[in-house]
Design a protein around this motif. Structure first.
Motif, PDB file in Angstrom:
ATOM      1  N   LEU A 133      12.058  65.134 -14.851  1.00  0.00           N
ATOM      2  CA  LEU A 133      11.404  65.945 -15.931  1.00  0.00           C
ATOM      3  C   LEU A 133      12.446  66.872 -16.226  1.00  0.00           C
ATOM      4  O   LEU A 133      12.260  67.842 -16.744  1.00  0.00           O
ATOM      5  N   GLY A 134      13.280  66.963 -15.069  1.00  0.00           N
ATOM      6  CA  GLY A 134      14.014  68.647 -14.823  1.00  0.00           C
ATOM      7  C   GLY A 134      14.972  68.991 -15.757  1.00  0.00           C
ATOM      8  O   GLY A 134      15.802  67.566 -16.150  1.00  0.00           O
ATOM      9  N   PRO A 135      15.914  69.997 -15.932  1.00  0.00           N
ATOM     10  CA  PRO A 135      16.952  69.758 -16.385  1.00  0.00           C
ATOM     11  C   PRO A 135      17.981  69.705 -15.966  1.00  0.00           C
ATOM     12  O   PRO A 135      18.870  68.754 -17.005  1.00  0.00           O
ATOM     13  N   LEU A 136      18.696  68.512 -15.138  1.00  0.00           N
ATOM     14  CA  LEU A 136      19.677  67.692 -14.555  1.00  0.00           C
ATOM     15  C   LEU A 136      19.051  66.130 -15.181  1.00  0.00           C
ATOM     16  O   LEU A 136      19.288  65.460 -14.134  1.00  0.00           O
ATOM     17  N   ALA A 137      17.652  65.894 -14.804  1.00  0.00           N
ATOM     18  CA  ALA A 137      17.059  64.189 -15.419  1.00  0.00           C
ATOM     19  C   ALA A 137      17.834  63.890 -15.981  1.00  0.00           C
ATOM     20  O   ALA A 137      18.554  64.235 -17.011  1.00  0.00           O
ATOM     21  N   GLY A 138      18.248  62.479 -15.348  1.00  0.00           N
ATOM     22  CA  GLY A 138      19.671  61.523 -16.323  1.00  0.00           C
ATOM     23  C   GLY A 138      20.568  61.438 -15.315  1.00  0.00           C
ATOM     24  O   GLY A 138      21.897  61.088 -15.821  1.00  0.00           O
ATOM     25  N   ARG A 139      21.538  62.923 -14.842  1.00  0.00           N
ATOM     26  CA  ARG A 139      21.987  62.969 -14.411  1.00  0.00           C
ATOM     27  C   ARG A 139      22.836  62.059 -13.785  1.00  0.00           C
ATOM     28  O   ARG A 139      22.139  61.557 -12.098  1.00  0.00           O
ATOM     29  N   LEU A 140      24.710  61.286 -13.263  1.00  0.00           N
ATOM     30  CA  LEU A 140      24.183  59.977 -12.951  1.00  0.00           C
ATOM     31  C   LEU A 140      24.615  60.659 -11.164  1.00  0.00           C
ATOM     32  O   LEU A 140      25.027  61.688 -11.226  1.00  0.00           O
ATOM     33  N   THR A 141      23.940  60.063 -10.412  1.00  0.00           N
ATOM     34  CA  THR A 141      24.494  60.297  -8.909  1.00  0.00           C
ATOM     35  C   THR A 141      25.383  59.884  -8.547  1.00  0.00           C
ATOM     36  O   THR A 141      26.246  58.672  -8.850  1.00  0.00           O
ATOM     37  N   GLU A 142      26.396  60.343  -7.165  1.00  0.00           N
ATOM     38  CA  GLU A 142      27.162  59.843  -6.194  1.00  0.00           C
ATOM     39  C   GLU A 142      27.077  58.326  -5.888  1.00  0.00           C
ATOM     40  O   GLU A 142      26.034  57.827  -5.982  1.00  0.00           O
ATOM     41  N   GLY A 143      28.552  57.632  -6.517  1.00  0.00           N
ATOM     42  CA  GLY A 143      27.601  56.235  -6.107  1.00  0.00           C
ATOM     43  C   GLY A 143      27.766  56.043  -4.113  1.00  0.00           C
ATOM     44  O   GLY A 143      28.375  57.207  -3.389  1.00  0.00           O
ATOM     45  N   GLY A 144      27.484  55.236  -3.961  1.00  0.00           N
ATOM     46  CA  GLY A 144      27.629  54.517  -2.152  1.00  0.00           C
ATOM     47  C   GLY A 144      27.052  53.798  -1.294  1.00  0.00           C
ATOM     48  O   GLY A 144      25.813  53.409  -1.412  1.00  0.00           O
ATOM     49  N   PHE A 145      27.297  52.419  -1.068  1.00  0.00           N
ATOM     50  CA  PHE A 145      26.508  51.468   0.136  1.00  0.00           C
ATOM     51  C   PHE A 145      27.252  51.057   0.694  1.00  0.00           C
ATOM     52  O   PHE A 145      29.038  51.413   1.047  1.00  0.00           O
ATOM     53  N   ALA A 146      27.274  51.732   2.666  1.00  0.00           N
ATOM     54  CA  ALA A 146      27.671  50.866   3.597  1.00  0.00           C
ATOM     55  C   ALA A 146      27.277  50.351   4.282  1.00  0.00           C
ATOM     56  O   ALA A 146      25.758  50.671   4.381  1.00  0.00           O
ATOM     57  N   ARG A 147      28.336  49.135   5.071  1.00  0.00           N
ATOM     58  CA  ARG A 147      27.889  48.203   6.170  1.00  0.00           C
ATOM     59  C   ARG A 147      28.454  49.444   7.471  1.00  0.00           C
ATOM     60  O   ARG A 147      29.551  48.961   7.220  1.00  0.00           O
ATOM     61  N   VAL A 148      27.312  49.106   8.462  1.00  0.00           N
ATOM     62  CA  VAL A 148      27.932  49.922   9.664  1.00  0.00           C
ATOM     63  C   VAL A 148      27.050  48.400  10.660  1.00  0.00           C
ATOM     64  O   VAL A 148      25.949  48.300  11.072  1.00  0.00           O
ATOM     65  N   ASP A 149      27.532  48.306  11.656  1.00  0.00           N
ATOM     66  CA  ASP A 149      27.533  46.760  12.496  1.00  0.00           C
ATOM     67  C   ASP A 149      27.749  47.989  14.420  1.00  0.00           C
ATOM     68  O   ASP A 149      29.206  48.588  13.989  1.00  0.00           O
ATOM     69  N   LEU A 150      27.002  47.573  15.131  1.00  0.00           N
ATOM     70  CA  LEU A 150      27.234  47.942  16.177  1.00  0.00           C
ATOM     71  C   LEU A 150      27.950  46.910  17.355  1.00  0.00           C
ATOM     72  O   LEU A 150      27.557  46.071  17.000  1.00  0.00           O
ATOM     73  N   ARG A 151      28.367  47.900  17.653  1.00  0.00           N
ATOM     74  CA  ARG A 151      29.639  47.011  18.728  1.00  0.00           C
ATOM     75  C   ARG A 151      28.370  46.513  19.725  1.00  0.00           C
ATOM     76  O   ARG A 151      27.898  46.775  20.506  1.00  0.00           O
ATOM     77  N   ARG A 152      29.247  45.339  20.644  1.00  0.00           N
ATOM     78  CA  ARG A 152      28.087  44.673  21.905  1.00  0.00           C
ATOM     79  C   ARG A 152      28.329  45.628  22.178  1.00  0.00           C
ATOM     80  O   ARG A 152      27.941  45.736  23.617  1.00  0.00           O
ATOM     81  N   ARG A 153      29.853  46.196  22.847  1.00  0.00           N
ATOM     82  CA  ARG A 153      30.207  46.976  24.116  1.00  0.00           C
ATOM     83  C   ARG A 153      29.540  48.979  24.045  1.00  0.00           C
ATOM     84  O   ARG A 153      30.560  49.211  24.196  1.00  0.00           O
ATOM     85  N   GLY A 154      29.395  48.578  22.899  1.00  0.00           N
ATOM     86  CA  GLY A 154      28.806  50.529  22.381  1.00  0.00           C
ATOM     87  C   GLY A 154      29.367  50.666  21.276  1.00  0.00           C
ATOM     88  O   GLY A 154      31.053  50.509  21.243  1.00  0.00           O
ATOM     89  N   GLY A 155      28.799  52.076  20.714  1.00  0.00           N
ATOM     90  CA  GLY A 155      29.430  52.310  19.007  1.00  0.00           C
ATOM     91  C   GLY A 155      28.849  51.472  18.391  1.00  0.00           C
ATOM     92  O   GLY A 155      28.595  50.388  18.488  1.00  0.00           O
ATOM     93  N   CYS A 156      30.357  51.909  17.171  1.00  0.00           N
ATOM     94  CA  CYS A 156      29.232  51.291  15.886  1.00  0.00           C
ATOM     95  C   CYS A 156      30.993  51.636  14.473  1.00  0.00           C
ATOM     96  O   CYS A 156      31.337  52.708  15.095  1.00  0.00           O
ATOM     97  N   THR A 157      30.950  50.829  13.681  1.00  0.00           N
ATOM     98  CA  THR A 157      31.796  50.240  13.512  1.00  0.00           C
ATOM     99  C   THR A 157      31.428  49.996  11.503  1.00  0.00           C
ATOM    100  O   THR A 157      30.104  49.404  11.845  1.00  0.00           O
ATOM    101  N   ARG A 158      32.407  50.337  10.925  1.00  0.00           N
ATOM    102  CA  ARG A 158      32.024  50.733   9.017  1.00  0.00           C
ATOM    103  C   ARG A 158      32.938  49.412   8.596  1.00  0.00           C
ATOM    104  O   ARG A 158      33.654  49.428   9.086  1.00  0.00           O
ATOM    105  N   ARG A 159      32.054  48.484   8.292  1.00  0.00           N
ATOM    106  CA  ARG A 159      32.411  47.278   8.110  1.00  0.00           C
ATOM    107  C   ARG A 159      32.593  47.065   6.560  1.00  0.00           C
ATOM    108  O   ARG A 159      34.669  46.443   5.937  1.00  0.00           O
ATOM    109  N   TRP A 160      32.646  47.360   5.484  1.00  0.00           N
ATOM    110  CA  TRP A 160      32.740  47.254   4.389  1.00  0.00           C
ATOM    111  C   TRP A 160      31.690  49.285   4.167  1.00  0.00           C
ATOM    112  O   TRP A 160      31.042  49.498   3.834  1.00  0.00           O
ATOM    113  N   THR A 161      32.597  49.516   2.720  1.00  0.00           N
ATOM    114  CA  THR A 161      31.550  50.680   1.786  1.00  0.00           C
ATOM    115  C   THR A 161      32.670  50.281  -0.008  1.00  0.00           C
ATOM    116  O   THR A 161      33.635  49.631  -0.488  1.00  0.00           O
TER     117      THR A 161
END
Length: 472
Positions: free
Chosen positions: A355-383
């Motif tokens: 209900l504020g002054p910026l109500a209805g403003r479109l937000t930034e887009g974004g989904f991402a998938r992150v997978d844990l590697r079996r030997r450690g660390g993480c990898t971004r699979r897609w955005t």
């Protein structure tokens, strides 16, 4: 109730994979252990289970011949949706002007069967009207199908719906006001695997336990702010404040004992969409002894920690810190989806007071998938950088391999259309989008999606509870 067929053609987005990228592997069904003091997974709390996976083995809608409905509810927002033994939809609905109300609904017609009015109380000074989750924003169903909800008066009510859902009776009342005082409010409460009730407070970041038999309450104070719920493992409780990630256990006297804590990266910026300048996530536990949150760096990062109380010499607590989305445009106020070795994160950056002054403003887009590697660390699979999900708690179905959320897009004459959306968890592509409504009444304002036993998707909005199912 209004039931209508959605647009004849399912709206498909043409988001292509990056050049040379291949589809990631299927995401397996969640493996969270069943907490014996909670109702059957995945219908016992807003995040589905004791690990807070936000994931289902069962089906959700696929967008085929979609049928949408809007329940005839009084104006309010039902943020957490659960399902009792009889399949009723059970929710607590806060309101800007009235006390919170527990409601039991028919899952098909969305008609209200029974209600119970919880105590009301003024919000603490400085609390934003539409970012106040105390007094029912988080609740859980126990193994007997009873609702455990914190109140705005710092009690913990136990409410039992009748088998037909038409009557709700208060069967227990735990007074926590000696431990939770003044303007402090209970954010969330959950049982551990021994039946002890844990709870956290927003102000002063208290972490407490309640012995249900003796009513004894034990509390430790972190001195930080705890805005979200927490995760429960077999041997530990995982809490994130606006500064640190914690693991606790209960000592012999029941008092919470800190096993470890880690300070995560924090830009110090209270980003738009966030409740405070900290992580906006409830921690998510993964198989193999891992727990994940997002931090408040710029850009925001998915952060994964090792959960054991003690680590072998030379092993770091932090598994990975992986930036997601863009600098100056990344934040989330929702738990990560976590299943198998996969985490899925939603960008809420830019959502403001409806209900504020910026109500209805479109937000930034974004989904991402992150997978844990079996030997450690993480990898971004897609955005997927285009889908704009202002504040919905997203969910995943292993049966359909779809991630479900709720989006906002620009329409004609400066209107805003809210839509159900399904993303392919293997590629990040938009699989379907089904219009749900326009304007303020269609806004979900941090409400959590839920998938019912028959595959119907549900979501609370200001205009009432909405549903989406596949037609025949």
């Amino acid at each position: 109730m209004v039931i209508r067929r959605a647009w004849p053609a399912v709206l498909l987005a043409a988001l292509a994979l990056p050049a040379g990228a291949a589809a990631a592997s299927r995401v397996p069904a969640p493996r969270a252990p069943q907490n014996p003091y909670l109702a059957a997974d995945p219908g016992n709390n807003i995040h589905d289970d004791t690990w807070m996976t936000d994931a289902y083995a069962r089906r959700g809608p696929t967008g085929r011949s979609p049928v949408t409905a809007l329940g005839p509810l009084p104006p309010s927002l039902c943020g957490s949706l659960t399902f009792d033994h009889q399949g009723h939809l059970v929710t607590v609905c806060p309101s800007a002007s009235d006390p919170p109300e527990l409601r039991v609904l028919d899952p098909r017609t969305l008609a209200v069967l029974g209600t119970y009015t919880l105590p009301g109380a003024p919000a603490p000074p400085g609390t934003k009207l539409f970012q106040n989750f105390a007094g029912g924003g988080y609740f859980f169903l126990d193994r007997r199908g009873r609702v455990w909800s914190a109140t705005k008066t710092n009690h913990l009510f136990v409410l039992a719906p009748s088998p037909d859902g038409r009557k709700v009776t208060k069967v227990a009342d735990y007074d926590l006001t000696r431990a939770v005082t003044g303007t402090e409010r209970i954010t969330s409460a959950l049982p551990d695997f021994r039946g002890r009730i844990w709870f956290v407070t927003k102000e002063h970041g208290k972490v407490g336990t309640l012995d249900r038999r003796t009513h004894r309450v034990r509390v430790v104070r972190t001195g930080e702010e705890i805005e979200n719920s927490f995760a429960v493992g077999r041997h530990g409780v995982y809490v994130v404040s606006d500064e640190r990630m914690y693991r606790f256990h209960a000592g012999r006297d029941g008092r919470p004992r800190r096993d470890w804590s880690v300070r995560y990266r924090n830009s110090g910026i209270h980003k738009p969409s966030q409740v405070d300048a900290g992580s906006g996530t409830t921690p998510t536990l993964l198989a193999g002894g891992r727990v994940a949150i997002t931090d408040n760096a710029d850009p925001m990062q998915v952060v994964v920690y090792r959960t054991p109380r003690r680590l072998p010499r030379g092993q770091r607590r932090t598994v990975c810190e992986l930036p997601v989305f863009g600098k100056g445009a990344s934040a989330t106020e929702n738990s990560l989806i976590g299943s198998g070795r996969t985490l899925i994160v939603e960008n809420n950056y830019g959502y403001e007071d409806p209900l504020g002054p910026l109500a209805g403003r479109l937000t930034e887009g974004g989904f991402a998938r992150v997978d844990l590697r079996r030997r450690g660390g993480c990898t971004r699979r897609w955005t997927n950088p285009t889908v704009s999900a202002p504040s919905a708690v997203p969910k995943f179905s292993a049966a359909t391999q779809l991630v479900y959320s709720y989006t906002q897009t620009a329409g004609p004459m400066d209107t805003r259309t809210w839509s159900w959306v399904g993303l392919d968890a293997r590629t990040g592509r938009t699989a379907f989008a089904v219009p749900a409504g326009t304007g303020f009444g269609a806004n979900n304002n941090y409400g959590g999606l839920a998938l019912g036993p028959d595959g119907t998707a549900y979501l609370g909005t200001f205009g009432g509870i909405r549903s989406l199912r596949d037609g025949r």
